[in-house]
Design a protein around this motif. Structure first.
Motif, PDB file in Angstrom:
ATOM      1  N   ASP A 423       0.826  -1.208   0.000  1.00  0.00           N
ATOM      2  CA  ASP A 423       0.000   0.000   0.000  1.00  0.00           C
ATOM      3  C   ASP A 423       0.858   1.254   0.000  1.00  0.00           C
ATOM      4  OD1 ASP A 423      -2.319  -1.514   0.005  1.00  0.00           O
ATOM      5  OD2 ASP A 423      -2.534  -1.464   2.182  1.00  0.00           O
ATOM      6  N   TYR A 427       1.325   3.991  -3.427  1.00  0.00           N
ATOM      7  CA  TYR A 427       1.083   5.439  -3.389  1.00  0.00           C
ATOM      8  C   TYR A 427       2.369   6.224  -3.614  1.00  0.00           C
ATOM      9  CZ  TYR A 427      -0.497   9.999  -1.772  1.00  0.00           C
ATOM     10  OH  TYR A 427      -0.796  11.344  -1.699  1.00  0.00           O
ATOM     11  N   ASN A 488      -4.537  -0.806  -1.505  1.00  0.00           N
ATOM     12  CA  ASN A 488      -4.313  -0.107  -2.775  1.00  0.00           C
ATOM     13  C   ASN A 488      -4.147  -1.052  -3.961  1.00  0.00           C
ATOM     14  OD1 ASN A 488      -4.467   2.610  -2.023  1.00  0.00           O
ATOM     15  ND2 ASN A 488      -2.355   2.661  -1.300  1.00  0.00           N
ATOM     16  N   PHE A 727      -5.504   5.559  -5.225  1.00  0.00           N
ATOM     17  CA  PHE A 727      -4.530   5.099  -4.245  1.00  0.00           C
ATOM     18  C   PHE A 727      -4.636   6.022  -3.045  1.00  0.00           C
ATOM     19  CE2 PHE A 727      -1.433   3.400  -7.712  1.00  0.00           C
ATOM     20  CZ  PHE A 727      -2.189   2.247  -7.818  1.00  0.00           C
ATOM     21  N   THR A 728      -4.692   5.445  -1.863  1.00  0.00           N
ATOM     22  CA  THR A 728      -4.797   6.253  -0.652  1.00  0.00           C
ATOM     23  C   THR A 728      -3.484   6.247   0.117  1.00  0.00           C
ATOM     24  OG1 THR A 728      -5.953   6.498   1.467  1.00  0.00           O
ATOM     25  CG2 THR A 728      -5.698   4.263   0.642  1.00  0.00           C
ATOM     26  N   ARG A 738      -7.066   3.495   5.950  1.00  0.00           N
ATOM     27  CA  ARG A 738      -7.339   4.121   4.652  1.00  0.00           C
ATOM     28  C   ARG A 738      -7.717   5.575   4.925  1.00  0.00           C
ATOM     29  NH1 ARG A 738     -12.864   3.355   1.280  1.00  0.00           N
ATOM     30  NH2 ARG A 738     -13.555   3.825   3.380  1.00  0.00           N
ATOM     31  N   THR A 771     -10.593   0.909  -2.167  1.00  0.00           N
ATOM     32  CA  THR A 771     -10.146   1.990  -3.059  1.00  0.00           C
ATOM     33  C   THR A 771     -10.616   1.704  -4.483  1.00  0.00           C
ATOM     34  OG1 THR A 771      -8.024   0.871  -3.367  1.00  0.00           O
ATOM     35  CG2 THR A 771      -8.140   2.554  -1.641  1.00  0.00           C
TER      36      THR A 771
END
Length: 841
Positions: A423, A427, A488, A727-728, A738, A771
């Motif tokens: 994740d 990002y 993600n 994408f967080t 998130r 997401t």
């Protein structure tokens, strides 16, 4: 109508960024506090002992010598009824208090959403906590910024030190017992020891040294160390004698499971495996002519680079020096996955990809993770070498295929470090991680049949029903394998689709096709949901038609997934055998399905690059990555007869249980089964649009989708579908991991378009937890479409969860309008948009 390569996907431009509409605050019922008498009875003795000791021992040494006491530098568990709003901010206001983690606990009859807060205090923080407790007991007001502690004390279910039972979870203890069974006391066993993450480097170093001394004292050795601050991860890979491991599995207080710097002890990660069988001579192919730098990376086993199907298409970076240790005839996993990514299922005779793929071997001898390095560190090092800085060796990679998983880490509420790492890297570098869900190959019972002949001879529909019922009874035992819970990334399950001919299908012997012609997830494909009950797996792709083999019939049959083969497999390149080279064999499962998903993402990228040139290639890596995520998932649909089948077998039955029924369907199907050809191009009667951009905090944008007049007045089935991906950034160790949520508002004008929400899709609240946000609207009433009509979609960024994230968040949007059989839809909207598109022919 079939997709037409000369009808590329159509670009839309988001417009009019503005402040998002602000709705009223959500009414979240507050949990009922416990009585003060109860809290005083349960917890006052702990605080009283703390007060008495601190009165004569300011160092807290006496407390440290009592494993049950609240002590400085000890991980404490505050278990509360329901979560505490803004608790992280309240912790920050107490100097010397670190919030290590927030964990959702198993609900029970008294508490629907209990939460555990893991805190490490120093001596100053303990004194302040004692003061706050005493003031709360006396009914005094707490100072500004500390009122959340009133909620903590009122809702406290338990307060205790983190102990051996926490450090060695039951599932890990079971694996450790299996690992040491029948082995001599002095044999060494590899373990992964994760430490309580401490921000201060000197404290972290002291903790590490304490554990290293203990490992040596127990007759072991430290093999490798890893500390990745971005995901709050600090761990050691160690060897310990079997005798020491037995005491750990027993959670003995004289084992290293009693050491306070330890967060978790787990067996060494074990890679999920595949089978590649029935090797035979392969076809002859012309030399490949790939061009351009790789955009796709395969992190997998060592491939057979000299195989004539692969030799022109692989760029291998053996940075962990694994190739020399893996015999060529054992290089099955990496060879099969590379073959599927480059060519797809060889039974389909598709064209190869246009670029080389970047391969980083991460599986060593026995196609297992390296024995000298933590797998988290391996993945981290591989991605940094590919993408970090001016020395990056594969700077254009935006798709990363992970068809491997840790079968010793089934997902259960808490994110694995591996998932957290993916994740973060997604990002940070703009990478679409495509991850296999995992294959559950353990045997399971089908109680309806006492013998194998009863199973084989039953009517196909009834056999399918009893197989699904049996799987429905054990969903808790067939969970995703780490890192498939990634937030993600895109998680891929396997459905029972392949290109086996009817003649070859007849070759299946002794094994049984549980679902026959019904499209379904394979029995071994790991089940969702994911983190925070998000839809997982996200999508399904072909993993071959998996058959079952009966292995026992006492008191009823037990079955296991059968091996793939010519009758039930995907055709792939395979290693040499018995002096024969350039062989092809058959495989199946979620690893193969993930490889096919990565191939589809690459083909989408190729199609957009061909149609738009620098307009597409000039987008940032993260924009292209989230767009590929949206477009790859966009065609996913539940087969309606399959959804009805799952609903009827697993239920719950009745008209009041729609959400629970859909929850069970999505466990097996995710968002649905992907149609790769529809994801790549449009057709005369189908137009797919794409858009990408960024959203700042509390903003929204509109995207206007042109509606062609050719569909007006035609009472026939039609559909509008939309997929939003992003994408967080993540908040490691927080319940709101998130941190950013995007939302696609229900568009206006659906009534005139003659559509309504389609019944065969996840519930609205279920699709809003990850997401990836997908909605589909269908109908057969005649649309009313005026001149230059459009549907306006609003993409908005919801209020950030926790501290505001200042960065603009990337998003990708895919929208499709179709009315099957109506020619002219694509051409009309293309002309309205006036796009300059390069056609392939």
């Amino acid at each position: 109508m079939p997709s037409d390569p000369n009808k590329p996907l159509l670009r839309l431009t988001p417009q009019g960024e503005q402040v998002r509409p602000v709705g009223g605050p959500r009414s979240v019922p507050r949990p009922k506090p416990f009585s003060q008498d109860r809290q005083r009875r349960l917890f006052a003795p702990k605080f009283r002992r703390l007060q008495e000791v601190l009165a004569h021992d300011r160092s807290g040494l006496e407390l440290r010598n009592d494993p049950a006491a609240l002590a400085p530098e000890r991980l404490l568990v505050f278990e509360v009824r329901g979560s505490i709003t803004d608790f992280a901010q309240a912790v920050q206001r107490i100097g010397g208090l670190e919030l290590v983690d927030e964990q959702e606990l198993e609900s029970d009859e008294s508490d629907q959403a209990p939460v555990a807060y893991l805190l490490v205090p120093d001596i100053r923080a303990l004194e302040q906590l004692l003061s706050l407790w005493q003031r709360w007991l006396r009914g005094q007001n707490l100072d500004w910024g500390q009122t959340r502690w009133r909620d903590v004390f009122g809702l406290l279910r338990d307060l205790r030190p983190w102990g051996p039972q926490d450090r060695v979870q039951q599932v890990d203890a079971n694996f450790l017992r299996e690992e040491v069974e029948g082995r001599g006391d002095d044999e060494l066993v590899q373990l992964e020891v994760e430490l309580v993450y401490r921000k201060a480097p000197e404290v972290a170093q002291q903790q590490q040294q304490e554990i290293e001394r203990a490992v040596l004292a127990h007759g072991g050795r430290v093999i490798s160390r890893a500390k990745i601050d971005e995901i709050a991860y600090h761990a050691l890979l160690v060897d310990l004698p079997v005798a020491a491991v037995r005491r750990i599995a027993e959670r003995s207080t004289d084992s290293i499971a009693a050491l306070e710097p330890i967060l978790h002890i787990r067996p060494q990660s074990v890679a999920s495996s595949i089978e590649v069988v029935e090797a035979e001579d392969g076809r002859k192919v012309a030399p490949g002519q790939p061009s351009g730098s790789p955009i796709l990376a395969l992190l997998d086993g060592v491939p057979v680079q000299a195989h004539r199907l692969l030799r022109d298409y692989l760029s291998v970076d053996d940075q962990f020096e694994l190739e020399k240790d893996v015999p060529v005839d054992e290089r099955r996993h990496g060879t099969a996955m590379a073959s599927l990514i480059i060519y797809g299922d060889l039974n389909r005779n598709e064209l190869p990809l246009t670029r080389k793929i970047h391969v980083v071997p991460i599986l060593g001898p026995g196609e297992q993770f390296p024995g000298n390095k933590l797998i988290i560190d391996v993945i981290y090092s591989a991605i940094l070498r590919m993408r970090q800085g001016k020395d990056a060796i594969a700077p254009d990679v935006i798709i990363v295929n992970l068809s491997v998983a840790n079968r010793r880490r089934p997902f259960s509420r808490t994110l694995s470090a591996w998932a957290r790492l993916l994740d973060r890297l997604a990002y940070q570098y703009g990478l679409l991680f495509i991850v296999s869900a995992g294959n559950c190959r353990d045997q399971f019972a089908i109680p309806a049949y006492q013998t194998s002949s009863m199973f084989e001879d039953d009517e196909p529909e009834n056999r399918a029903r009893e197989t699904l019922k049996a799987l429905g009874n054990i969903v808790a035992d067939r969970r995703l394998f780490s890192p498939a819970e990634t937030v993600n990334g895109l998680t891929v399950g396997a459905c029972n689709i392949d290109a086996v001919s009817s003649e070859d299908r007849k070759l299946a012997r002794v094994i049984v096709d549980p679902y026959k012609e019904r499209i379904m997830s394979n029995p071994s494909s790991a089940l969702g949901p994911g983190f925070a009950l998000a839809v997982k797996p996200d999508i399904l792709l072909p993993g071959a038609r998996e058959h079952l083999r009966v292995v026992d019939n006492d008191p009823h049959i037990f079955v296991v997934p059968a091996s793939p083969g010519r009758a039930n497999g995907l055709r792939v390149a395979t290693p040499p055998s018995d002096g024969r080279e350039n062989l092809e064999g058959f495989t199946n499962g979620t690893s193969a399905a993930a490889a096919l998903a990565s191939r589809t993402a690459h083909r989408i990228h190729d199609a957009l690059a061909a149609a738009y040139g620098d307009q597409f290639l000039g987008l940032s890596a993260i924009e292209r990555a989230v767009l590929l995520k949206a477009l790859l998932a966009h065609t996913a649909k539940w087969p309606e007869d399959t959804a009805d089948f799952i609903r009827g077998v697993i239920g719950p039955l009745g008209g009041r249980h729609h959400a629970r029924q859909k929850d069970n369907i999505r466990r097996f199907l995710g968002f649905g089964i992907v149609d790769p050809e529809e994801a790549i191009a449009c057709a005369d009667d189908r137009a797919t649009f794409w858009a990408t951009g960024f959203l700042r905090p509390n903003k929204c944008v509109r995207v206007e989708v042109p509606i062609p007049s050719v569909i007006s007045g035609q009472p026939r089935p039609h559909a509008l579908s939309a997929t939003l991906a992003w994408f967080t950034p993540t908040a490691v160790g927080r319940k709101n991991y998130r941190t950013v949520r995007l939302k696609l508002n229900e568009p206006d004008g659906l009534e005139d378009l003659g559509v309504r929400p389609h019944r065969a899709q996840p519930d609205y609240n279920q699709t809003n937890r990850g997401t990836l946000f997908m909605r589909r609207w269908t109908g057969d009433r005649a649309p009313v479409v005026g001149e230059n009509a459009f549907v306006r979609l609003i993409i908005q960024r919801e209020r950030d969860l926790g501290p505001i994230v200042d960065e603009p968040i990337p998003f990708g949007l895919a929208v499709t309008l179709t009315m099957p059989g109506v020619v002219g839809i694509y051409e009309e909207v293309r002309q309205r948009l006036g796009l300059a598109i390069r056609l392939t022919a």
